[in-house]
Design a protein around this motif. Structure first.
Motif, PDB file in Angstrom:
ATOM      1  N   GLN A   1       0.824  -1.213   0.000  1.00  0.00           N
ATOM      2  CA  GLN A   1       0.000   0.000   0.000  1.00  0.00           C
ATOM      3  C   GLN A   1       0.857   1.262   0.000  1.00  0.00           C
ATOM      4  OE1 GLN A   1      -3.336   0.087  -0.278  1.00  0.00           O
ATOM      5  NE2 GLN A   1      -3.435  -2.144  -0.353  1.00  0.00           N
ATOM      6  N   ALA A   2       2.061   1.172   0.534  1.00  0.00           N
ATOM      7  CA  ALA A   2       2.917   2.355   0.669  1.00  0.00           C
ATOM      8  C   ALA A   2       4.009   2.418  -0.392  1.00  0.00           C
ATOM      9  CB  ALA A   2       3.553   2.367   2.062  1.00  0.00           C
ATOM     10  N   ALA A   3       4.039   1.468  -1.311  1.00  0.00           N
ATOM     11  CA  ALA A   3       5.129   1.399  -2.301  1.00  0.00           C
ATOM     12  C   ALA A   3       4.875   2.374  -3.448  1.00  0.00           C
ATOM     13  CB  ALA A   3       5.257  -0.029  -2.837  1.00  0.00           C
ATOM     14  N   ALA A   4       5.233   3.643  -3.235  1.00  0.00           N
ATOM     15  CA  ALA A   4       5.020   4.697  -4.233  1.00  0.00           C
ATOM     16  C   ALA A   4       6.274   4.836  -5.089  1.00  0.00           C
ATOM     17  CB  ALA A   4       4.682   6.018  -3.544  1.00  0.00           C
ATOM     18  N   LEU A   5       6.435   3.930  -6.053  1.00  0.00           N
ATOM     19  CA  LEU A   5       7.639   3.933  -6.872  1.00  0.00           C
ATOM     20  C   LEU A   5       7.408   3.184  -8.168  1.00  0.00           C
ATOM     21  CD1 LEU A   5       9.263   0.864  -6.648  1.00  0.00           C
ATOM     22  CD2 LEU A   5       9.145   1.591  -4.268  1.00  0.00           C
ATOM     23  N   VAL A   6       8.279   3.428  -9.126  1.00  0.00           N
ATOM     24  CA  VAL A   6       8.386   2.633 -10.349  1.00  0.00           C
ATOM     25  C   VAL A   6       9.873   2.444 -10.628  1.00  0.00           C
ATOM     26  CG1 VAL A   6       6.198   3.356 -11.404  1.00  0.00           C
ATOM     27  CG2 VAL A   6       8.280   4.698 -11.826  1.00  0.00           C
ATOM     28  N   TYR A   7      10.198   1.494 -11.488  1.00  0.00           N
ATOM     29  CA  TYR A   7      11.570   1.283 -11.936  1.00  0.00           C
ATOM     30  C   TYR A   7      11.689   1.740 -13.388  1.00  0.00           C
ATOM     31  CZ  TYR A   7      12.256  -1.480  -7.728  1.00  0.00           C
ATOM     32  OH  TYR A   7      12.351  -1.887  -6.410  1.00  0.00           O
ATOM     33  N   VAL A   8      12.693   2.557 -13.660  1.00  0.00           N
ATOM     34  CA  VAL A   8      12.888   3.126 -14.996  1.00  0.00           C
ATOM     35  C   VAL A   8      14.260   2.715 -15.505  1.00  0.00           C
ATOM     36  CG1 VAL A   8      13.030   5.247 -16.363  1.00  0.00           C
ATOM     37  CG2 VAL A   8      11.380   5.082 -14.484  1.00  0.00           C
ATOM     38  N   LEU A   9      14.293   2.179 -16.720  1.00  0.00           N
ATOM     39  CA  LEU A   9      15.549   1.768 -17.344  1.00  0.00           C
ATOM     40  C   LEU A   9      16.012   2.837 -18.324  1.00  0.00           C
ATOM     41  CD1 LEU A   9      17.739  -0.393 -17.938  1.00  0.00           C
ATOM     42  CD2 LEU A   9      16.201  -1.283 -19.716  1.00  0.00           C
ATOM     43  N   ASP A  10      17.228   3.362 -18.126  1.00  0.00           N
ATOM     44  CA  ASP A  10      17.855   4.282 -19.073  1.00  0.00           C
ATOM     45  C   ASP A  10      18.419   3.458 -20.224  1.00  0.00           C
ATOM     46  OD1 ASP A  10      19.859   5.892 -20.443  1.00  0.00           O
ATOM     47  OD2 ASP A  10      19.664   7.322 -18.791  1.00  0.00           O
ATOM     48  N   LEU A  11      17.864   3.607 -21.405  1.00  0.00           N
ATOM     49  CA  LEU A  11      18.272   2.779 -22.539  1.00  0.00           C
ATOM     50  C   LEU A  11      19.674   3.106 -23.025  1.00  0.00           C
ATOM     51  CD1 LEU A  11      14.938   2.689 -24.588  1.00  0.00           C
ATOM     52  CD2 LEU A  11      15.829   0.992 -22.986  1.00  0.00           C
ATOM     53  N   ASP A  12      20.162   4.304 -22.763  1.00  0.00           N
ATOM     54  CA  ASP A  12      21.518   4.675 -23.201  1.00  0.00           C
ATOM     55  C   ASP A  12      22.588   4.069 -22.307  1.00  0.00           C
ATOM     56  OD1 ASP A  12      20.600   6.230 -25.362  1.00  0.00           O
ATOM     57  OD2 ASP A  12      20.286   7.962 -24.039  1.00  0.00           O
ATOM     58  N   THR A  13      22.329   4.056 -20.994  1.00  0.00           N
ATOM     59  CA  THR A  13      23.332   3.565 -20.055  1.00  0.00           C
ATOM     60  C   THR A  13      23.045   2.147 -19.567  1.00  0.00           C
ATOM     61  OG1 THR A  13      22.141   4.472 -18.148  1.00  0.00           O
ATOM     62  CG2 THR A  13      23.730   5.926 -19.262  1.00  0.00           C
ATOM     63  N   ALA A  14      21.835   1.628 -19.883  1.00  0.00           N
ATOM     64  CA  ALA A  14      21.410   0.303 -19.412  1.00  0.00           C
ATOM     65  C   ALA A  14      21.443   0.225 -17.885  1.00  0.00           C
ATOM     66  CB  ALA A  14      22.266  -0.798 -20.029  1.00  0.00           C
ATOM     67  N   VAL A  15      21.050   1.311 -17.224  1.00  0.00           N
ATOM     68  CA  VAL A  15      21.037   1.390 -15.765  1.00  0.00           C
ATOM     69  C   VAL A  15      19.604   1.609 -15.291  1.00  0.00           C
ATOM     70  CG1 VAL A  15      21.786   2.723 -13.746  1.00  0.00           C
ATOM     71  CG2 VAL A  15      23.391   2.267 -15.611  1.00  0.00           C
ATOM     72  N   TRP A  16      19.187   0.805 -14.298  1.00  0.00           N
ATOM     73  CA  TRP A  16      17.871   0.963 -13.702  1.00  0.00           C
ATOM     74  C   TRP A  16      17.894   2.026 -12.608  1.00  0.00           C
ATOM     75  CZ3 TRP A  16      13.426  -1.134 -15.378  1.00  0.00           C
ATOM     76  CH2 TRP A  16      13.496  -2.266 -16.212  1.00  0.00           C
ATOM     77  N   ASP A  17      16.786   2.755 -12.474  1.00  0.00           N
ATOM     78  CA  ASP A  17      16.642   3.736 -11.411  1.00  0.00           C
ATOM     79  C   ASP A  17      15.292   3.529 -10.737  1.00  0.00           C
ATOM     80  OD1 ASP A  17      17.163   5.887  -9.775  1.00  0.00           O
ATOM     81  OD2 ASP A  17      16.515   7.388 -11.234  1.00  0.00           O
ATOM     82  N   ARG A  18      15.282   3.598  -9.418  1.00  0.00           N
ATOM     83  CA  ARG A  18      14.045   3.535  -8.663  1.00  0.00           C
ATOM     84  C   ARG A  18      13.532   4.961  -8.485  1.00  0.00           C
ATOM     85  NH1 ARG A  18      15.613   2.820  -3.838  1.00  0.00           N
ATOM     86  NH2 ARG A  18      16.548   0.790  -4.277  1.00  0.00           N
ATOM     87  N   VAL A  19      12.340   5.256  -9.050  1.00  0.00           N
ATOM     88  CA  VAL A  19      11.807   6.616  -9.075  1.00  0.00           C
ATOM     89  C   VAL A  19      10.581   6.703  -8.177  1.00  0.00           C
ATOM     90  CG1 VAL A  19      10.856   8.455 -10.517  1.00  0.00           C
ATOM     91  CG2 VAL A  19      12.653   6.952 -11.421  1.00  0.00           C
ATOM     92  N   THR A  20      10.559   7.690  -7.294  1.00  0.00           N
ATOM     93  CA  THR A  20       9.427   7.902  -6.397  1.00  0.00           C
ATOM     94  C   THR A  20       8.278   8.557  -7.148  1.00  0.00           C
ATOM     95  OG1 THR A  20      10.897   8.132  -4.492  1.00  0.00           O
ATOM     96  CG2 THR A  20       8.671   9.027  -4.270  1.00  0.00           C
ATOM     97  N   THR A  21       7.063   8.098  -6.892  1.00  0.00           N
ATOM     98  CA  THR A  21       5.871   8.666  -7.503  1.00  0.00           C
ATOM     99  C   THR A  21       5.028   9.370  -6.442  1.00  0.00           C
ATOM    100  OG1 THR A  21       4.594   6.625  -7.205  1.00  0.00           O
ATOM    101  CG2 THR A  21       5.824   6.870  -9.271  1.00  0.00           C
ATOM    102  N   SER A  22       4.082  10.190  -6.906  1.00  0.00           N
ATOM    103  CA  SER A  22       3.176  10.893  -5.996  1.00  0.00           C
ATOM    104  C   SER A  22       1.774  10.875  -6.590  1.00  0.00           C
ATOM    105  CB  SER A  22       3.649  12.337  -5.762  1.00  0.00           C
ATOM    106  OG  SER A  22       3.669  13.061  -6.991  1.00  0.00           O
ATOM    107  N   GLY A  23       0.818  11.406  -5.827  1.00  0.00           N
ATOM    108  CA  GLY A  23      -0.559  11.422  -6.299  1.00  0.00           C
ATOM    109  C   GLY A  23      -1.326  10.185  -5.846  1.00  0.00           C
ATOM    110  N   PRO A  24      -2.602  10.098  -6.223  1.00  0.00           N
ATOM    111  CA  PRO A  24      -3.458   8.978  -5.799  1.00  0.00           C
ATOM    112  C   PRO A  24      -3.169   7.721  -6.610  1.00  0.00           C
ATOM    113  CG  PRO A  24      -4.696  10.455  -7.217  1.00  0.00           C
ATOM    114  CD  PRO A  24      -3.346  11.102  -7.015  1.00  0.00           C
TER     115      PRO A  24
END
Length: 212
Positions: free
Chosen positions: A21-44
């Motif tokens: 219920q509290a996991a406000a995030l997505v994982y984003v892959l940078d296609l140029d560097t092939a590096v994943w980033d955990r990005v915080t989200t907001s809103g409902p």
């Protein structure tokens, strides 16, 4: 962009989704560097989930990229298992601001998981899946308006060749293919291949549907 799924509890990333219920995030892959980033989200936004559907598209209203998710289960699940189904509220994530938008109150499809969806014009067509039991024929086809996140039913004028409602299927280009059936002996693949003619099914002119 990735939203949902599960980790083994021994994986360090599991701590970020332990409380779904509290996991406000997505994982984003940078296609140029092939590096994943955990990005915080907001809103409902939605609770973290598995066995759901996620579709990316370019919004017809402002040309921003969006991730739309709905359905599935909010339970932690093991592979080849399931959980209690989540409702079919639609959630859209703006991939520039990472702010969620939630569908307004109104009609909803029956809760389901292991279903398929495909974009057609300003809608997502949803087919099949299963809830805690089978999905009825009347609940099989729905569409989600991507501009308003409002649901409505789709009328199909004839019946598929076989297997009216199938979980675990694939929908692409109007082609419904594959899926599984469940019995006391487990899940079994079904030989499904049906073609769904989409022109006119959504009340959207074909030239409008061709827009990105």
């Amino acid at each position: 962009v990735v939203f949902g799924g599960d980790f083994e509890d021994s994986d360090p990333e599991f701590e970020h989704i332990r409380d779904r219920q509290a996991a406000a995030l997505v994982y984003v892959l940078d296609l140029d560097t092939a590096v994943w980033d955990r990005v915080t989200t907001s809103g409902p936004g939605p609770a973290w989930r598995s066995l759901h559907v996620g579709v990316t598209h370019t919004s017809l209203s402002d040309s921003t990229e969006r991730l739309v998710v709905f359905g599935g289960t909010e339970d932690h699940v093991q592979i080849f298992s399931g959980g209690d189904v989540a409702d079919m509220n639609g959630f859209a994530l703006n991939l520039k601001t990472f702010v969620w938008q939630r569908s307004p109150p109104g009609r909803r499809p029956a809760p389901r998981m292991r279903f398929s969806a495909e974009r057609y014009g300003r809608h997502l067509l949803v087919y099949g899946g299963h809830g805690n039991g089978e999905i009825s024929a009347a609940q099989t086809y729905w569409k989600l308006n991507l501009l308003t996140l409002e649901w409505s039913t789709v009328e199909v004028v004839n019946r598929p060749h076989s297997h009216v409602t199938v979980p675990g299927n694939s929908l692409a280009g109007g082609i419904l293919m594959g899926g599984v059936s469940f019995s006391l002996l487990g899940a079994h693949a079904v030989p499904k291949l049906d073609f769904l003619l989409l022109d006119g099914a959504f009340g959207v002119p074909p030239d409008h549907d061709a827009r990105p």
